[in-house]
Design a protein around this motif. Structure first.
Motif, PDB file in Angstrom:
ATOM      1  N   GLY A  24      -4.105   9.643  -1.059  1.00 20.87           N
ATOM      2  CA  GLY A  24      -5.055   8.787  -1.572  1.00 20.87           C
ATOM      3  C   GLY A  24      -5.809   9.931  -2.807  1.00 20.87           C
TER       4      GLY A  24
ATOM      5  N   PRO B 215      -4.815   2.158   4.867  1.00 18.10           N
ATOM      6  CA  PRO B 215      -3.834   2.479   5.553  1.00 18.10           C
ATOM      7  C   PRO B 215      -3.920   3.906   6.550  1.00 18.10           C
TER       8      PRO B 215
ATOM      9  N   ARG C  78      -9.630   4.890   3.012  1.00 21.70           N
ATOM     10  CA  ARG C  78      -8.288   4.917   3.036  1.00 21.70           C
ATOM     11  C   ARG C  78      -7.787   3.560   3.776  1.00 21.70           C
TER      12      ARG C  78
ATOM     13  N   ARG D  10      -1.607   8.811   4.382  1.00 24.68           N
ATOM     14  CA  ARG D  10      -0.848   8.218   2.997  1.00 24.68           C
ATOM     15  C   ARG D  10      -1.153   8.671   2.163  1.00 24.68           C
TER      16      ARG D  10
ATOM     17  N   TYR E  84      -4.065   2.790  -5.365  1.00 25.19           N
ATOM     18  CA  TYR E  84      -3.158   3.283  -4.406  1.00 25.19           C
ATOM     19  C   TYR E  84      -3.944   3.772  -3.055  1.00 25.19           C
ATOM     20  N   ASN E  85      -3.811   2.983  -1.901  1.00 26.52           N
ATOM     21  CA  ASN E  85      -4.771   3.413  -0.666  1.00 26.52           C
ATOM     22  C   ASN E  85      -5.978   3.474  -0.876  1.00 26.52           C
ATOM     23  N   ARG E  86      -6.668   2.794  -1.478  1.00 28.05           N
ATOM     24  CA  ARG E  86      -8.097   2.602  -1.722  1.00 28.05           C
ATOM     25  C   ARG E  86      -8.638   1.170  -1.762  1.00 28.05           C
TER      26      ARG E  86
END
Length: 238
Positions: free
Chosen positions: A190, A184, A182, A188, A169-171
């Motif tokens: 991470g 995005p 990150r 958000r 997720y976000n990585r």
């Protein structure tokens, strides 16, 4: 005169009645249709709706399903699944108790909201304070995984990062879990991991018992394209 035990049934004039025999043959050949699995449709993972299943990458063959007790609960369960050659998803072992974020789950995670992100994410990179137990994933070991401080309930966090698996997720996949890139943006959130449980809720991660983390590391295989499917029941049922 007795009708013969074998061959066609006979009419009143003693001649064969093939139509009647065919009817009986058809009745003998009929079978119940049965379940979807019996008709050839592969078994799906229970509790996942079409939107969630639609997020699965095509090559995924192992899934770690994290199901929250409710949208606002910090308690959940983890079940592992293996996809067979016929496409059926089969459970691996019994479910494990787990913790997620303090305030539950969200479809739009932001930094500091104390909720775990809902979704389907890859599992490509691992690490920990302790030595590699034998996982097939890339494993980054070192003192940077030392956990300090206390959790939301005042419990010690020591040992929480003995074993971790980064949730994508976000990585950027393929980088060590401690890489803080990150894509995005940092807003958000991470740093969402599967890690060792510290007997309390997390800030966004999912935690299970140390023995279970070790078992999970041995199960995950990059050739099987492992994923985690995580969220509360209603969200996963979409």
């Amino acid at each position: 005169m007795r009708a013969p035990r074998h061959g066609h049934a006979r009419g009143r004039d003693g001649r064969p009645s093939p139509g009647r025999g065919r009817d009986r043959s058809r009745r003998r050949q009929r079978r119940p249709v049965g379940t979807a699995a019996a008709r050839g449709a592969p078994r799906e993972i229970p509790g996942l709706g079409p939107a969630t299943r639609g997020e699965f990458p095509p090559g995924a063959r192992r899934a770690v399903v994290v199901t929250g007790e409710s949208p606002d609960s910090s308690r959940s369960s983890v079940t592992r699944y293996e996809r067979a050659a016929d496409g059926a998803w089969n459970p691996v072992g019994d479910p494990w108790p787990a913790h997620n974020a303090l305030k539950g789950w969200t479809l739009h995670h932001i930094q500091g909201d104390l909720r775990s992100p809902v979704g389907v994410f890859g599992l490509t990179d691992a690490g920990g304070l302790l030595a590699d137990p034998g996982t097939r994933l890339p494993y980054d070991q070192g003192p940077a995984f030392t956990a300090r401080g206390t959790g939301a309930l005042g419990e010690s966090l020591a040992g929480s990062f003995d074993y971790v698996v980064a949730i994508n997720y976000n990585r950027k996949p393929g980088r060590r879990p401690l890489d803080w890139t990150r894509p995005p943006g940092s807003g958000r959130g991470g740093g969402i991991w599967l890690h060792v449980d510290h007997n309390g809720p997390t800030q966004g991660c999912v935690s299970v018992a140390k023995d279970h983390m070790r078992e999970l590391l041995l199960l995950l295989d990059p050739d099987r394209h492992p994923i985690t499917v995580m969220g509360d029941g209603p969200s996963l049922g979409r």
